[in-house]
Design an enzyme around this catalytic site. Structure first.
Site, PDB file in Angstrom:
ATOM      1  N   SER A 104       0.513  -1.224   0.045  1.00  0.00           N
ATOM      2  CA  SER A 104      -0.382  -0.237   0.058  1.00  0.00           C
ATOM      3  C   SER A 104       0.921   1.245   0.042  1.00  0.00           C
ATOM      4  CB  SER A 104      -1.074  -0.152   1.466  1.00  0.00           C
ATOM      5  OG  SER A 104      -1.852  -0.536   0.666  1.00  0.00           O
ATOM      6  N   GLY A 158     -15.158 -19.219   1.074  1.00  0.00           N
ATOM      7  CA  GLY A 158     -14.471 -18.707   2.041  1.00  0.00           C
ATOM      8  C   GLY A 158     -15.742 -18.301   2.448  1.00  0.00           C
ATOM      9  N   ALA A 184     -21.335 -24.271   8.081  1.00  0.00           N
ATOM     10  CA  ALA A 184     -21.736 -23.175   8.704  1.00  0.00           C
ATOM     11  C   ALA A 184     -21.957 -21.695   8.737  1.00  0.00           C
ATOM     12  CB  ALA A 184     -22.113 -23.639  10.522  1.00  0.00           C
ATOM     13  N   THR A 199     -16.125 -24.904   6.472  1.00  0.00           N
ATOM     14  CA  THR A 199     -17.067 -25.444   7.582  1.00  0.00           C
ATOM     15  C   THR A 199     -18.781 -24.643   7.079  1.00  0.00           C
ATOM     16  OG1 THR A 199     -15.032 -24.314   9.120  1.00  0.00           O
ATOM     17  CG2 THR A 199     -17.079 -24.456  10.065  1.00  0.00           C
ATOM     18  N   LYS A 258     -10.091  -5.445  10.399  1.00  0.00           N
ATOM     19  CA  LYS A 258     -10.783  -4.503   9.460  1.00  0.00           C
ATOM     20  C   LYS A 258     -12.246  -4.720  10.815  1.00  0.00           C
ATOM     21  CE  LYS A 258      -9.269  -5.733   4.721  1.00  0.00           C
ATOM     22  NZ  LYS A 258      -9.420  -6.309   4.262  1.00  0.00           N
TER      23      LYS A 258
HETATM   24  P1  ATR Z   1      -9.375 -13.668   6.033  1.00  0.00           P
HETATM   25  O1  ATR Z   1      -9.810 -12.170   6.885  1.00  0.00           O
HETATM   26  O2  ATR Z   1      -8.156 -13.769   5.537  1.00  0.00           O
HETATM   27  O3  ATR Z   1     -10.602 -14.444   5.274  1.00  0.00           O
HETATM   28  P2  ATR Z   1      -9.908 -15.830   7.755  1.00  0.00           P
HETATM   29  O4  ATR Z   1     -11.260 -15.301   8.570  1.00  0.00           O
HETATM   30  O5  ATR Z   1      -9.228 -16.258   8.950  1.00  0.00           O
HETATM   31  O6  ATR Z   1      -8.891 -15.012   6.917  1.00  0.00           O
HETATM   32  O7  ATR Z   1     -10.690 -16.480   6.885  1.00  0.00           O
HETATM   33  C1  ATR Z   1      -9.765 -17.509   6.172  1.00  0.00           C
HETATM   34  C2  ATR Z   1     -10.843 -18.469   5.271  1.00  0.00           C
HETATM   35  O8  ATR Z   1      -9.793 -19.543   4.462  1.00  0.00           O
HETATM   36  C3  ATR Z   1     -12.297 -19.759   5.621  1.00  0.00           C
HETATM   37  O9  ATR Z   1     -13.351 -19.415   4.873  1.00  0.00           O
HETATM   38  C4  ATR Z   1     -11.678 -20.692   5.867  1.00  0.00           C
HETATM   39  O10 ATR Z   1     -12.338 -21.464   6.107  1.00  0.00           O
HETATM   40  P3  ATR Z   1     -12.981 -22.129   7.909  1.00  0.00           P
HETATM   41  O11 ATR Z   1     -14.142 -21.151   7.858  1.00  0.00           O
HETATM   42  O12 ATR Z   1     -13.272 -23.853   7.144  1.00  0.00           O
HETATM   43  O13 ATR Z   1     -12.226 -22.500   8.755  1.00  0.00           O
HETATM   44  C5  ATR Z   1     -10.223 -21.026   4.698  1.00  0.00           C
HETATM   45  N1  ATR Z   1     -10.063 -22.303   4.474  1.00  0.00           N
HETATM   46  C6  ATR Z   1      -8.516 -21.903   5.240  1.00  0.00           C
HETATM   47  N2  ATR Z   1      -7.869 -22.846   4.777  1.00  0.00           N
HETATM   48  C7  ATR Z   1      -8.153 -23.420   4.167  1.00  0.00           C
HETATM   49  C8  ATR Z   1      -7.851 -25.060   3.556  1.00  0.00           C
HETATM   50  N3  ATR Z   1      -7.287 -25.267   3.262  1.00  0.00           N
HETATM   51  N4  ATR Z   1      -9.398 -25.180   2.768  1.00  0.00           N
HETATM   52  C9  ATR Z   1     -10.475 -24.673   2.602  1.00  0.00           C
HETATM   53  N5  ATR Z   1     -10.788 -23.290   3.292  1.00  0.00           N
HETATM   54  C10 ATR Z   1      -9.810 -22.677   4.035  1.00  0.00           C
END
Ligand code: ATR
Length: 277
Positions: free
Chosen positions: A17, A131, A159, A157, A66
Site C-alpha cells: 500500500s 471462503g 455453517a 466450514t 478490519k
Molecule cells: P481472511 O480474513 O483472510 O478471510 P479468515 O477470516 O481466517 O481470514 O478466513 C479464512 C478462510 O479460509 C475461511 O473461510 C477458512 O475456512 P474455515 O471457515 O473452514 O476455517 C478458509 N480456509 C483456510 N484454509 C483452508 C483450506 N485448507 N481449505 C479450505 N478453506 C480454507
C-alpha cells in the site's frame, strides 16, 4: 504539515500500500506521506488513536483489524455497515478531527478489477465465492449489487457460509445468496469462481473441475503468491485465471478517492506492482 496516511495491520511488512499510494500521489501531484504501521494484536484502537490525534488524515486497515476498525468508527458508509468491517478510515472535523468515518473499498475494488481490467460483465453471471472469513465478508455486498444471475458461497466450514448467505441476503438491495455444501459443488457450474480463502500449498482447496463453466474466470483474491493451487486447478479445468493484484490497486484507488476526491489511473500502477512482485 503534509497530509499523513498509514496502513495498519499485523503483519505489515508485506504491504504494497505505501508504494501504491505514493504512485497515486505522484501521478496526481498530491503531497502526502503514507506509512506502514504494525499494531500489536489487541492494540489496534490505541495505535489508530495515536495516529489520529497526531494529525493523521486517514488510514487503511488490513488483517486482522478490519472488524476492530469498523467498531472504532463513529460514522460509516453503507458498504462498511453491510460488511461489518472497514479497510478505510477517514478522520474529519477541524484540528482535532473528531469524527472517524469507516468505509470498505474491498468489494468495489474487486468488482472494478473484474469489470474494468478483466472486462468481465457480472450482471447475469453465475458467481461462486469460496471462503467464509473476513476477506469474503468484504466483497459479498458489492458482488450481490452487481446483479449476478446467481451468487453462491461455499466454505470448508459450511455453517459460516450459511450464516453469511442469510445475513447478506437480508442486507443487500437485490437478489438472494445461496450457501452450497462443499460436497454438493459438483452439481453446479459457474462463470466466475473467486477464491477468498487462505488455503495454501499445505492443504489446498478441493473444487470439482465441473464448477468451472466454459469460458469461466477463476480469480484468486490473494497476490504475491504466484499461481496458487486454486489457480493451477482452475487452469487445468480450462478457466482463465487472475490474481488479486488488480483488486489490491483498485481498492487503494477507491480509498484515495474517499480521502482526497481524486481518482488515480490504476493501470500503470497495476503494471508496476506486478513487475515488482
Ligand atoms: P481472511 O480474513 O483472510 O478471510 P479468515 O477470516 O481466517 O481470514 O478466513 C479464512 C478462510 O479460509 C475461511 O473461510 C477458512 O475456512 P474455515 O471457515 O473452514 O476455517 C478458509 N480456509 C483456510 N484454509 C483452508 C483450506 N485448507 N481449505 C479450505 N478453506 C480454507
Amino acid at each position: 504539515m503534509i497530509d499523513q496516511y498509514a496502513v495498519v495491520g499485523n503483519p505489515i511488512s508485506h504491504s504494497r500500500s505505501p508504494e501504491i499510494h505514493a504512485a497515486f500521489a505522484r501521478q496526481l501531484g498530491h503531497r502526502l506521506s503514507y506509512l506502514a504501521i504494525e499494531a500489536p494484536i489487541g492494540d489496534f484502537t490505541k495505535v489508530a488513536e495515536e495516529f489520529r490525534l497526531g494529525g493523521g488524515c486517514g488510514m487503511n486497515v488490513t488483517a486482522p483489524f478490519k472488524l476492530e476498525a469498523f467498531a472504532y468508527s463513529t460514522e460509516s458508509s453503507l458498504r462498511a455497515r453491510v460488511a461489518g468491517a472497514a479497510n478505510t478510515l477517514c478522520f474529519h472535523g477541524g484540528v482535532v478531527r473528531s469524527s472517524i468515518y469507516a468505509d470498505n473499498t474491498d468489494g468495489v475494488g474487486l468488482v472494478n478489477d473484474l469489470r474494468k481490467n478483466l472486462r468481465r460483465e457480472l450482471s447475469g453471471q453465475r458467481i461462486l465465492l469460496l471462503g467464509g472469513g473476513g476477506a469474503a465478508r468484504g466483497v459479498i455486498g458489492a458482488l450481490a449489487d452487481a446483479n449476478p444471475a446467481q451468487l453462491a458461497i461455499a466454505n470448508r466450514t459450511f455453517a459460516k457460509a450459511a450464516t453469511l448467505a442469510k445475513q447478506f441476503t437480508a442486507a443487500v438491495s437485490r437478489g438472494s445468496i445461496l450457501a452450497i455444501e462443499s460436497n454438493q459443488l459438483d452439481r453446479f457450474s459457474f462463470d466466475i469462481v473467486i477464491n477468498s480463502t487462505s488455503a495454501d500449498l499445505s492443504s489446498p482447496l478441493a473444487i470439482p473441475a465441473s464448477c468451472f463453466a466454459p469460458n469461466s474466470l477463476a480469480y484468486d483474491m490473494t497476490y504475491a503468491r504466484g499461481i496458487t493451487p486454486f489457480l493451477q486447478l482452475a487452469e487445468i479445468a480450462g478457466a482463465t485465471i487472475a490474481d488479486g493484484i488488480g483488486m489490491l490497486v483498485e481498492q487503494a484507488a477507491e480509498a484515495f478517492f474517499v480521502w482526497r476526491g481524486a481518482r488515480p489511473d490504476t493501470q500503470p500502477v497495476i503494471t508496476s506492482i506486478r513487475a515488482a512482485l
